[in-house]
Design a protein around this motif. Structure first.
Motif, PDB file in Angstrom:
ATOM      1  N   VAL A   8       0.815  -1.219   0.000  1.00  0.00           N
ATOM      2  CA  VAL A   8       0.000   0.000   0.000  1.00  0.00           C
ATOM      3  C   VAL A   8       0.847   1.267   0.000  1.00  0.00           C
ATOM      4  O   VAL A   8       0.393   2.336  -0.426  1.00  0.00           O
ATOM      5  CB  VAL A   8      -0.960  -0.011   1.211  1.00  0.00           C
ATOM      6  CG1 VAL A   8      -1.745   1.284   1.306  1.00  0.00           C
ATOM      7  CG2 VAL A   8      -1.917  -1.191   1.117  1.00  0.00           C
ATOM      8  N   SER A   9       2.096   1.168   0.441  1.00  0.00           N
ATOM      9  CA  SER A   9       2.926   2.364   0.609  1.00  0.00           C
ATOM     10  C   SER A   9       3.118   3.131  -0.695  1.00  0.00           C
ATOM     11  O   SER A   9       3.326   4.352  -0.666  1.00  0.00           O
ATOM     12  CB  SER A   9       4.292   1.988   1.199  1.00  0.00           C
ATOM     13  OG  SER A   9       4.967   1.076   0.355  1.00  0.00           O
ATOM     14  N   GLN A  10       3.036   2.476  -1.856  1.00  0.00           N
ATOM     15  CA  GLN A  10       3.191   3.191  -3.114  1.00  0.00           C
ATOM     16  C   GLN A  10       1.900   3.878  -3.551  1.00  0.00           C
ATOM     17  O   GLN A  10       1.900   4.670  -4.486  1.00  0.00           O
ATOM     18  CB  GLN A  10       3.655   2.236  -4.208  1.00  0.00           C
ATOM     19  CG  GLN A  10       2.596   1.245  -4.689  1.00  0.00           C
ATOM     20  CD  GLN A  10       3.158   0.296  -5.736  1.00  0.00           C
ATOM     21  OE1 GLN A  10       4.112  -0.409  -5.485  1.00  0.00           O
ATOM     22  NE2 GLN A  10       2.550   0.299  -6.913  1.00  0.00           N
ATOM     23  N   LEU A  11       0.797   3.587  -2.859  1.00  0.00           N
ATOM     24  CA  LEU A  11      -0.488   4.168  -3.228  1.00  0.00           C
ATOM     25  C   LEU A  11      -0.821   5.436  -2.450  1.00  0.00           C
ATOM     26  O   LEU A  11      -1.721   6.183  -2.828  1.00  0.00           O
ATOM     27  CB  LEU A  11      -1.610   3.139  -3.015  1.00  0.00           C
ATOM     28  CG  LEU A  11      -1.548   1.894  -3.905  1.00  0.00           C
ATOM     29  CD1 LEU A  11      -2.588   0.868  -3.472  1.00  0.00           C
ATOM     30  CD2 LEU A  11      -1.742   2.263  -5.367  1.00  0.00           C
ATOM     31  N   ASP A  17       1.030   8.504   0.507  1.00  0.00           N
ATOM     32  CA  ASP A  17       2.129   8.980   1.355  1.00  0.00           C
ATOM     33  C   ASP A  17       1.667   9.177   2.799  1.00  0.00           C
ATOM     34  O   ASP A  17       2.471   9.545   3.651  1.00  0.00           O
ATOM     35  CB  ASP A  17       2.672  10.318   0.817  1.00  0.00           C
ATOM     36  CG  ASP A  17       3.347  10.162  -0.534  1.00  0.00           C
ATOM     37  OD1 ASP A  17       3.966   9.103  -0.767  1.00  0.00           O
ATOM     38  OD2 ASP A  17       3.247  11.093  -1.354  1.00  0.00           O
ATOM     39  N   ASP A  18       0.391   8.930   3.047  1.00  0.00           N
ATOM     40  CA  ASP A  18      -0.175   9.141   4.387  1.00  0.00           C
ATOM     41  C   ASP A  18      -0.710   7.805   4.889  1.00  0.00           C
ATOM     42  O   ASP A  18      -1.900   7.502   4.777  1.00  0.00           O
ATOM     43  CB  ASP A  18      -1.287  10.188   4.322  1.00  0.00           C
ATOM     44  CG  ASP A  18      -1.683  10.711   5.693  1.00  0.00           C
ATOM     45  OD1 ASP A  18      -1.343  10.041   6.697  1.00  0.00           O
ATOM     46  OD2 ASP A  18      -2.326  11.776   5.760  1.00  0.00           O
ATOM     47  N   LEU A  19       0.198   6.994   5.435  1.00  0.00           N
ATOM     48  CA  LEU A  19      -0.132   5.623   5.815  1.00  0.00           C
ATOM     49  C   LEU A  19       0.261   5.363   7.259  1.00  0.00           C
ATOM     50  O   LEU A  19       1.368   5.724   7.691  1.00  0.00           O
ATOM     51  CB  LEU A  19       0.597   4.640   4.892  1.00  0.00           C
ATOM     52  CG  LEU A  19       0.331   3.152   5.088  1.00  0.00           C
ATOM     53  CD1 LEU A  19      -1.133   2.819   4.829  1.00  0.00           C
ATOM     54  CD2 LEU A  19       1.227   2.330   4.151  1.00  0.00           C
ATOM     55  N   GLN A  62      11.127  -5.277  10.660  1.00  0.00           N
ATOM     56  CA  GLN A  62       9.867  -4.686  10.202  1.00  0.00           C
ATOM     57  C   GLN A  62       9.721  -3.257  10.722  1.00  0.00           C
ATOM     58  O   GLN A  62       9.320  -2.354   9.979  1.00  0.00           O
ATOM     59  CB  GLN A  62       8.695  -5.549  10.651  1.00  0.00           C
ATOM     60  CG  GLN A  62       8.584  -6.858   9.889  1.00  0.00           C
ATOM     61  CD  GLN A  62       7.551  -7.806  10.465  1.00  0.00           C
ATOM     62  OE1 GLN A  62       7.183  -7.696  11.645  1.00  0.00           O
ATOM     63  NE2 GLN A  62       7.074  -8.745   9.658  1.00  0.00           N
ATOM     64  N   LEU A  63      10.067  -3.041  11.978  1.00  0.00           N
ATOM     65  CA  LEU A  63       9.975  -1.698  12.556  1.00  0.00           C
ATOM     66  C   LEU A  63      10.908  -0.734  11.831  1.00  0.00           C
ATOM     67  O   LEU A  63      10.559   0.440  11.617  1.00  0.00           O
ATOM     68  CB  LEU A  63      10.314  -1.749  14.047  1.00  0.00           C
ATOM     69  CG  LEU A  63       9.284  -2.459  14.941  1.00  0.00           C
ATOM     70  CD1 LEU A  63       9.840  -2.638  16.345  1.00  0.00           C
ATOM     71  CD2 LEU A  63       7.972  -1.682  14.979  1.00  0.00           C
ATOM     72  N   GLU A  64      12.078  -1.212  11.443  1.00  0.00           N
ATOM     73  CA  GLU A  64      13.022  -0.370  10.697  1.00  0.00           C
ATOM     74  C   GLU A  64      12.453   0.013   9.340  1.00  0.00           C
ATOM     75  O   GLU A  64      12.619   1.147   8.879  1.00  0.00           O
ATOM     76  CB  GLU A  64      14.359  -1.100  10.532  1.00  0.00           C
ATOM     77  CG  GLU A  64      15.142  -1.233  11.834  1.00  0.00           C
ATOM     78  CD  GLU A  64      16.372  -2.116  11.694  1.00  0.00           C
ATOM     79  OE1 GLU A  64      16.531  -2.754  10.621  1.00  0.00           O
ATOM     80  OE2 GLU A  64      17.174  -2.175  12.650  1.00  0.00           O
ATOM     81  N   LYS A  65      11.776  -0.936   8.687  1.00  0.00           N
ATOM     82  CA  LYS A  65      11.162  -0.648   7.386  1.00  0.00           C
ATOM     83  C   LYS A  65      10.039   0.377   7.528  1.00  0.00           C
ATOM     84  O   LYS A  65       9.882   1.276   6.695  1.00  0.00           O
ATOM     85  CB  LYS A  65      10.598  -1.938   6.778  1.00  0.00           C
ATOM     86  CG  LYS A  65      11.648  -2.919   6.307  1.00  0.00           C
ATOM     87  CD  LYS A  65      12.287  -2.469   5.002  1.00  0.00           C
ATOM     88  CE  LYS A  65      13.180  -3.551   4.443  1.00  0.00           C
ATOM     89  NZ  LYS A  65      13.802  -3.156   3.154  1.00  0.00           N
ATOM     90  N   LYS A  93      11.623   3.759   8.003  1.00  0.00           N
ATOM     91  CA  LYS A  93      12.206   4.219   6.737  1.00  0.00           C
ATOM     92  C   LYS A  93      11.144   4.810   5.825  1.00  0.00           C
ATOM     93  O   LYS A  93      11.397   5.780   5.093  1.00  0.00           O
ATOM     94  CB  LYS A  93      12.896   3.046   6.052  1.00  0.00           C
ATOM     95  CG  LYS A  93      13.386   3.340   4.647  1.00  0.00           C
ATOM     96  CD  LYS A  93      13.884   2.072   3.968  1.00  0.00           C
ATOM     97  CE  LYS A  93      14.204   2.320   2.498  1.00  0.00           C
ATOM     98  NZ  LYS A  93      14.595   1.080   1.791  1.00  0.00           N
ATOM     99  N   ASN A  94       9.940   4.246   5.848  1.00  0.00           N
ATOM    100  CA  ASN A  94       8.860   4.679   4.966  1.00  0.00           C
ATOM    101  C   ASN A  94       7.855   5.600   5.646  1.00  0.00           C
ATOM    102  O   ASN A  94       6.753   5.822   5.112  1.00  0.00           O
ATOM    103  CB  ASN A  94       8.151   3.454   4.395  1.00  0.00           C
ATOM    104  CG  ASN A  94       8.999   2.694   3.389  1.00  0.00           C
ATOM    105  OD1 ASN A  94       9.109   3.100   2.233  1.00  0.00           O
ATOM    106  ND2 ASN A  94       9.626   1.606   3.827  1.00  0.00           N
TER     107      ASN A  94
END
Length: 299
Positions: free
Chosen positions: A161-164, A166-168, A182-185, A188-189
């Motif tokens: 969903v992150s590419q759909l 910017d407010d996630l 996972q927390l690092e990812k 990062k995003n």
């Protein structure tokens, strides 16, 4: 009593697709359907080529019209309550007390979604609370989006969903359960995590306005991804001895055969990738394989 070549339990996309393949090979087919397709709550169906954006009921109505144009296919509105394996085939007994017999059996009954105990969730389901980025993601692109999930399920959603948008953000509705990686990812995003228990989804006619938490706080929201627990629509396959896998789905091989001779299954009851196109494809495959088995038995 008439004996059909095949009884199909479930007359939505997958069952109708199988029936078309079988009707076109002159097989005597009976479809038994209760009229409660899994996606009846969805206003529009997407990601199904030639039908993108269509009303689900319109797709199935057109499909039924086309399938029933084949004279060897019959359709009844009833609920299959029991199936008994007999010499040379099966007997299916419906809620109305009528028994039908066939050589083969196809289960295409989908699943039932069990909604979480969150006020407003059911009303928003399939409108602004959605389960599939491919089926619904484009329509909520760029909007303030939440993921109501935890652990690997939340991570998988975030990845897609992150590419759909910017407010996630992620809402675990209790203690968060993520690995360090996972927390690092997420960090990062720029994906935040909220573990406060949820009391309600405030909405207008099924379109979410905000998430209301048990502590009284709230977060404005436009769309939420979530995948409720689901169960089989019928216990017929299990009672016949069909294997149910760890995900609660009917286990089938590459040609939609179950472990019980003569019993096939297709559609959402066999596959966690719940999309109309996938259901139609698996139904077509099941229909072709059933016809091949019937042909091999007498050739």
């Amino acid at each position: 009593m008439k004996k059909y070549d095949i009884i199909i339990i479930g007359g939505s996309y997958s069952g109708l697709s199988a029936a078309m393949a079988l009707g076109r090979t002159l097989r005597n087919v009976l479809i038994i359907d209760s009229g409660k397709p899994c996606n009846r709550f969805t206003p529009h169906s997407h990601n199904f080529i030639t039908h993108d954006g269509a009303v689900p009921g319109d797709i199935s109505a057109k499909a039924q019209e086309q399938v029933l144009a084949y004279p060897t296919v019959e359709f009844i509105t009833d609920t299959a309550k029991e199936a008994i394996k007999k010499d040379g085939g099966f007997e299916v007994i419906t809620a109305s007390g009528i028994a039908y017999n066939s050589k083969k059996l196809l289960v295409a009954t989908g699943v039932i979604d069990i909604m979480p105990d969150i006020k407003g969730f059911t009303e928003c389901w399939a409108k602004s609370v959605v389960h599939c980025p491919y089926c619904h993601g484009y329509e909520v692109r760029g909007k303030k989006t939440g993921i109501l999930a935890n652990g690997d399920a939340a991570y998988h959603y975030a990845l897609l969903v992150s590419q759909l948008t910017d407010d996630l953000s992620i809402y675990t509705n209790g203690k968060a359960e993520f690995t360090t990686e996972q927390l690092e990812k997420f960090a990062k995003n720029n994906i935040s995590i909220n573990n406060v228990k949820i009391a309600e989804l405030d909405h207008t006619d099924g379109y979410v306005n905000s998430i209301v938490f048990e502590d009284g706080s709230r977060q404005s929201m436009d769309a939420i991804y979530s995948k409720p627990v689901n169960v089989q629509h019928t216990d017929i396959p299990e009672k016949l001895g069909c294997t149910i896998n760890e995900f609660g789905l009917i286990q089938v091989d590459d040609m939609q055969r179950t472990n019980v001779a003569g019993v096939f299954a297709s559609g959402d009851c066999t596959n966690g990738q719940r999309a109309v196109a996938i259901a139609v494809g698996s139904g077509m495959k099941a229909g072709a394989m059933i016809n091949a088995e019937l042909a091999m038995e007498v050739f």
